[in-house]
Design an enzyme around this catalytic site. Sequence first.
Site, PDB file in Angstrom:
ATOM      1  N   HIS A  44     -27.060 -57.600  45.639  1.00  0.00           N
ATOM      2  CA  HIS A  44     -26.085 -58.044  44.630  1.00  0.00           C
ATOM      3  C   HIS A  44     -25.817 -59.546  44.787  1.00  0.00           C
ATOM      4  O   HIS A  44     -25.806 -60.297  43.822  1.00  0.00           O
ATOM      5  CB  HIS A  44     -24.732 -57.338  44.823  1.00  0.00           C
ATOM      6  CG  HIS A  44     -24.718 -55.874  44.527  1.00  0.00           C
ATOM      7  ND1 HIS A  44     -24.162 -54.958  45.388  1.00  0.00           N
ATOM      8  CD2 HIS A  44     -25.154 -55.160  43.453  1.00  0.00           C
ATOM      9  CE1 HIS A  44     -24.255 -53.742  44.865  1.00  0.00           C
ATOM     10  NE2 HIS A  44     -24.855 -53.837  43.694  1.00  0.00           N
ATOM     11  N   SER A  49     -26.334 -49.564  46.974  1.00  0.00           N
ATOM     12  CA  SER A  49     -25.072 -49.230  47.647  1.00  0.00           C
ATOM     13  C   SER A  49     -25.089 -47.787  48.132  1.00  0.00           C
ATOM     14  O   SER A  49     -24.607 -47.488  49.234  1.00  0.00           O
ATOM     15  CB  SER A  49     -23.890 -49.430  46.687  1.00  0.00           C
ATOM     16  OG  SER A  49     -23.791 -50.766  46.304  1.00  0.00           O
ATOM     17  N   ARG A  65     -34.632 -53.993  40.319  1.00  0.00           N
ATOM     18  CA  ARG A  65     -35.334 -53.826  41.602  1.00  0.00           C
ATOM     19  C   ARG A  65     -36.732 -53.279  41.420  1.00  0.00           C
ATOM     20  O   ARG A  65     -37.699 -53.798  41.967  1.00  0.00           O
ATOM     21  CB  ARG A  65     -34.543 -52.861  42.507  1.00  0.00           C
ATOM     22  CG  ARG A  65     -33.252 -53.430  43.020  1.00  0.00           C
ATOM     23  CD  ARG A  65     -32.393 -52.370  43.634  1.00  0.00           C
ATOM     24  NE  ARG A  65     -32.020 -51.377  42.634  1.00  0.00           N
ATOM     25  CZ  ARG A  65     -31.119 -50.432  42.785  1.00  0.00           C
ATOM     26  NH1 ARG A  65     -30.506 -50.306  43.940  1.00  0.00           N
ATOM     27  NH2 ARG A  65     -30.820 -49.599  41.821  1.00  0.00           N
ATOM     28  N   LYS A 107     -14.534 -41.225  39.188  1.00  0.00           N
ATOM     29  CA  LYS A 107     -15.387 -41.210  40.377  1.00  0.00           C
ATOM     30  C   LYS A 107     -14.742 -42.029  41.494  1.00  0.00           C
ATOM     31  O   LYS A 107     -14.672 -43.259  41.404  1.00  0.00           O
ATOM     32  CB  LYS A 107     -16.756 -41.793  40.011  1.00  0.00           C
ATOM     33  CG  LYS A 107     -17.810 -41.608  41.069  1.00  0.00           C
ATOM     34  CD  LYS A 107     -19.154 -42.127  40.571  1.00  0.00           C
ATOM     35  CE  LYS A 107     -20.093 -42.396  41.745  1.00  0.00           C
ATOM     36  NZ  LYS A 107     -21.124 -43.366  41.392  1.00  0.00           N
TER      37      LYS A 107
END
Length: 163
Positions: free
Chosen positions: A17, A127, A90, A41
């Site tokens: 990030h 993450s 990515r 969440k």
Amino acid sequence: MRRAVCPGSFDPVTNGHLDIVGRASQMFDEVVVAVLINQSKAGLFSVDERLEMLATVSAPYANVRVDAFQGLLVDFCHSNDISAIVKGVRVAGDFDYELQMAQMNYGLGGIETLFMPTNPKYSFVSSSLIKEVAKWGGDVSPHVPDLVANRLRERFASLPKAV
Ligand code: PNS
């Protein structure tokens, strides 16, 4: 003023990030790192904790600020005079979903999305993977800022392993 947003959950921020944020900061006058407030969440870290970690690790970039948002990203962009969303990509798999979101965001609010290839050093870093490794005591220090590695260690030390 050319202003961009790097949106995400950042639960927690990774070196991947940070690499995108730093590179975006060289292309725009101001970059806003925006943490999604997701009521449905619960994260490992609260939104305030994520903001605090982000503010600390992005402090070396003078034109980066952090904020939180709820609702549509395009609405956050309009209310903050942001013209572009910057997203790291990515692997090819990221692109399918990111493209859909980019097209939706452009259709909803005329906000452009710029895709930035992730530095290959971080192409496997997410993450969720970081949390999985840290939970079982694995070394995540090459992949996250030291502050985050310490916070992960503290957090998992205080949580039951079976969670
Ligand atoms: O780090 P994440 O969880 O992959 O980030 C996803 C995020 C926050 C960028 C995305 O869920 C988002 O923009 N949510 C805000 C709600 C929204 O605008 N949805 C429509 C996007 S097409």
